[in-house]
Design a protein around this motif. Sequence first.
Motif, PDB file in Angstrom:
ATOM      1  N   SER A 290       0.964  -1.139   0.029  1.00 36.92           N
ATOM      2  CA  SER A 290       0.180   0.172  -0.067  1.00 36.92           C
ATOM      3  C   SER A 290       0.822   1.214  -0.051  1.00 36.92           C
ATOM      4  N   ASP A 291       0.316   2.369  -0.465  1.00 39.16           N
ATOM      5  CA  ASP A 291       0.938   3.834  -0.107  1.00 39.16           C
ATOM      6  C   ASP A 291       0.073   4.627   0.759  1.00 39.16           C
ATOM      7  N   LEU A 292      -0.720   3.925   1.555  1.00 43.49           N
ATOM      8  CA  LEU A 292      -1.488   4.657   2.520  1.00 43.49           C
ATOM      9  C   LEU A 292      -0.721   5.576   3.475  1.00 43.49           C
ATOM     10  N   ARG A 293      -0.778   6.921   3.584  1.00 43.08           N
ATOM     11  CA  ARG A 293      -0.252   7.616   4.675  1.00 43.08           C
ATOM     12  C   ARG A 293      -1.422   7.893   6.006  1.00 43.08           C
ATOM     13  N   ARG A 294      -2.297   6.923   6.209  1.00 36.39           N
ATOM     14  CA  ARG A 294      -3.114   7.128   7.250  1.00 36.39           C
ATOM     15  C   ARG A 294      -3.330   5.976   7.839  1.00 36.39           C
ATOM     16  N   ASP A 295      -4.412   5.939   9.001  1.00 37.39           N
ATOM     17  CA  ASP A 295      -4.552   4.805   9.650  1.00 37.39           C
ATOM     18  C   ASP A 295      -5.305   3.894   8.712  1.00 37.39           C
ATOM     19  N   HIS A 296      -5.131   2.386   8.891  1.00 40.13           N
ATOM     20  CA  HIS A 296      -5.950   1.444   8.068  1.00 40.13           C
ATOM     21  C   HIS A 296      -5.878   0.235   8.630  1.00 40.13           C
ATOM     22  N   ALA A 297      -6.981  -0.671   8.325  1.00 37.82           N
ATOM     23  CA  ALA A 297      -7.090  -1.790   8.906  1.00 37.82           C
ATOM     24  C   ALA A 297      -6.495  -2.950   7.994  1.00 37.82           C
ATOM     25  N   LEU A 298      -5.751  -3.846   8.400  1.00 35.06           N
ATOM     26  CA  LEU A 298      -5.155  -5.030   7.579  1.00 35.06           C
ATOM     27  C   LEU A 298      -6.097  -6.257   7.357  1.00 35.06           C
ATOM     28  N   PHE A 299      -6.650  -6.554   8.490  1.00 31.20           N
ATOM     29  CA  PHE A 299      -7.446  -7.966   8.757  1.00 31.20           C
ATOM     30  C   PHE A 299      -8.359  -7.294  10.180  1.00 31.20           C
ATOM     31  N   SER A 300      -9.744  -7.773   9.696  1.00 31.03           N
ATOM     32  CA  SER A 300     -10.790  -7.464  10.824  1.00 31.03           C
ATOM     33  C   SER A 300     -11.687  -8.430  11.078  1.00 31.03           C
ATOM     34  N   LEU A 301     -11.449  -9.156  12.224  1.00 27.61           N
ATOM     35  CA  LEU A 301     -12.461 -10.054  12.524  1.00 27.61           C
ATOM     36  C   LEU A 301     -13.258  -9.777  13.887  1.00 27.61           C
ATOM     37  N   SER A 302     -14.423  -9.637  13.521  1.00 29.47           N
ATOM     38  CA  SER A 302     -15.496  -9.078  14.720  1.00 29.47           C
ATOM     39  C   SER A 302     -16.190 -10.259  15.207  1.00 29.47           C
ATOM     40  N   THR A 303     -16.854 -10.332  16.309  1.00 23.47           N
ATOM     41  CA  THR A 303     -17.928 -11.166  16.771  1.00 23.47           C
ATOM     42  C   THR A 303     -18.913 -10.298  17.128  1.00 23.47           C
ATOM     43  N   THR A 304     -20.104 -11.229  17.266  1.00 23.19           N
ATOM     44  CA  THR A 304     -21.192 -10.359  18.023  1.00 23.19           C
ATOM     45  C   THR A 304     -21.017  -9.698  19.334  1.00 23.19           C
ATOM     46  N   ILE A 305     -19.824 -10.010  19.994  1.00 21.04           N
ATOM     47  CA  ILE A 305     -19.389  -9.697  21.365  1.00 21.04           C
ATOM     48  C   ILE A 305     -18.427  -8.586  21.352  1.00 21.04           C
ATOM     49  N   ASN A 306     -17.406  -8.800  20.510  1.00 22.53           N
ATOM     50  CA  ASN A 306     -16.246  -7.639  20.139  1.00 22.53           C
ATOM     51  C   ASN A 306     -16.086  -7.609  18.941  1.00 22.53           C
ATOM     52  N   SER A 307     -16.350  -6.026  18.687  1.00 26.67           N
ATOM     53  CA  SER A 307     -16.067  -5.512  17.276  1.00 26.67           C
ATOM     54  C   SER A 307     -14.709  -5.772  16.836  1.00 26.67           C
ATOM     55  N   ASN A 308     -13.766  -5.885  17.817  1.00 26.69           N
ATOM     56  CA  ASN A 308     -12.400  -5.876  17.447  1.00 26.69           C
ATOM     57  C   ASN A 308     -12.006  -7.278  17.982  1.00 26.69           C
ATOM     58  N   GLY A 309     -12.549  -8.264  17.635  1.00 23.47           N
ATOM     59  CA  GLY A 309     -12.109  -9.521  18.068  1.00 23.47           C
ATOM     60  C   GLY A 309     -10.682 -10.032  17.605  1.00 23.47           C
ATOM     61  N   PHE A 310     -10.429  -9.872  16.408  1.00 21.07           N
ATOM     62  CA  PHE A 310      -8.865 -10.257  16.192  1.00 21.07           C
ATOM     63  C   PHE A 310      -8.769  -9.080  14.940  1.00 21.07           C
ATOM     64  N   LEU A 311      -8.102  -8.025  15.465  1.00 21.97           N
ATOM     65  CA  LEU A 311      -7.943  -6.856  14.282  1.00 21.97           C
ATOM     66  C   LEU A 311      -6.495  -6.606  14.177  1.00 21.97           C
ATOM     67  N   ILE A 312      -5.816  -6.311  12.926  1.00 22.22           N
ATOM     68  CA  ILE A 312      -4.401  -6.025  12.795  1.00 22.22           C
ATOM     69  C   ILE A 312      -4.638  -4.607  12.020  1.00 22.22           C
ATOM     70  N   PHE A 313      -4.145  -3.666  12.666  1.00 19.63           N
ATOM     71  CA  PHE A 313      -4.589  -2.248  12.144  1.00 19.63           C
ATOM     72  C   PHE A 313      -3.058  -1.419  12.371  1.00 19.63           C
ATOM     73  N   TRP A 314      -2.903  -0.483  11.237  1.00 17.53           N
ATOM     74  CA  TRP A 314      -1.840   0.458  11.135  1.00 17.53           C
ATOM     75  C   TRP A 314      -2.197   1.724  11.547  1.00 17.53           C
ATOM     76  N   ASP A 315      -1.519   2.051  12.725  1.00 13.16           N
ATOM     77  CA  ASP A 315      -2.079   3.566  13.236  1.00 13.16           C
ATOM     78  C   ASP A 315      -0.911   4.619  12.723  1.00 13.16           C
ATOM     79  N   GLU A 316      -1.279   5.499  11.827  1.00 14.83           N
ATOM     80  CA  GLU A 316      -0.188   6.291  11.086  1.00 14.83           C
ATOM     81  C   GLU A 316       0.312   7.356  12.180  1.00 14.83           C
TER      82      GLU A 316
END
Length: 216
Positions: free
Chosen positions: A46-72
């Motif tokens: 990517s060439d993003l210069r901002r926050d972005h999600a790489l992998f987002s697994l949510s469940t009915t209980i946790n929206s960030n169940g298993f999340l990989i995120f780049w914090d710019e």
Amino acid sequence: HHVPQVPEDLTGKMFTFPRQTNTAHVKLITTIDTFRAATVCHRSFSDLRRDHALFSLSTTINSNGFLIFWDEGNKELEPHVSDKKLEYKGLDFKLNMWHSICTTWDSTSGLVQLWLDGQPLMKKFVSSTLIIKGRVAIVLGQEQDSHGSLFDLKQSFVGMMTDVHMWDYTLSACEIQKYMDELNFTPGNILNWGALEFQIVERVLIENRQTTCTKL
């Protein structure tokens, strides 16, 4: 209604997310609803210069169940397990090149470990009580702020992604190294790029990953 997806072999292919939207994404299908451990590996470009999600697994209980995120802003990769965030700073996360990222988590030890481009990073403690449970929604290209939805334009992924695998156990260092070096490794038993069940929503393209000509 659920349209059954036929697993597709995406070996040598990639998903291209060509533009910033709060709609375009790929849903990855799994029927597993409880995780006591997990490993997720993928390659992204990517060439993003901002926050972005790489992998987002949510469940009915946790929206960030298993999340990989780049914090710019903080220049860090952030794995989240059951809404708890860890921070990996000081990474050489260059633009316009392929990065291989693996994230392991085990509920017994409570440890998370991130691997970036062949290097194992610090093991970090997240919690000794968490398990991931509830109906699972897995998304590439967007970050879920609610189960399967509530996408934010400014957290969307723009670029290319390939070799997405997920296991319901912690992969050995040796297997992760094989993945990093693109050698034969044990494919994911939850998500397998070589037999992937998925659904594309809006403009996401499947393209050949090979872009260099072989010299005779």
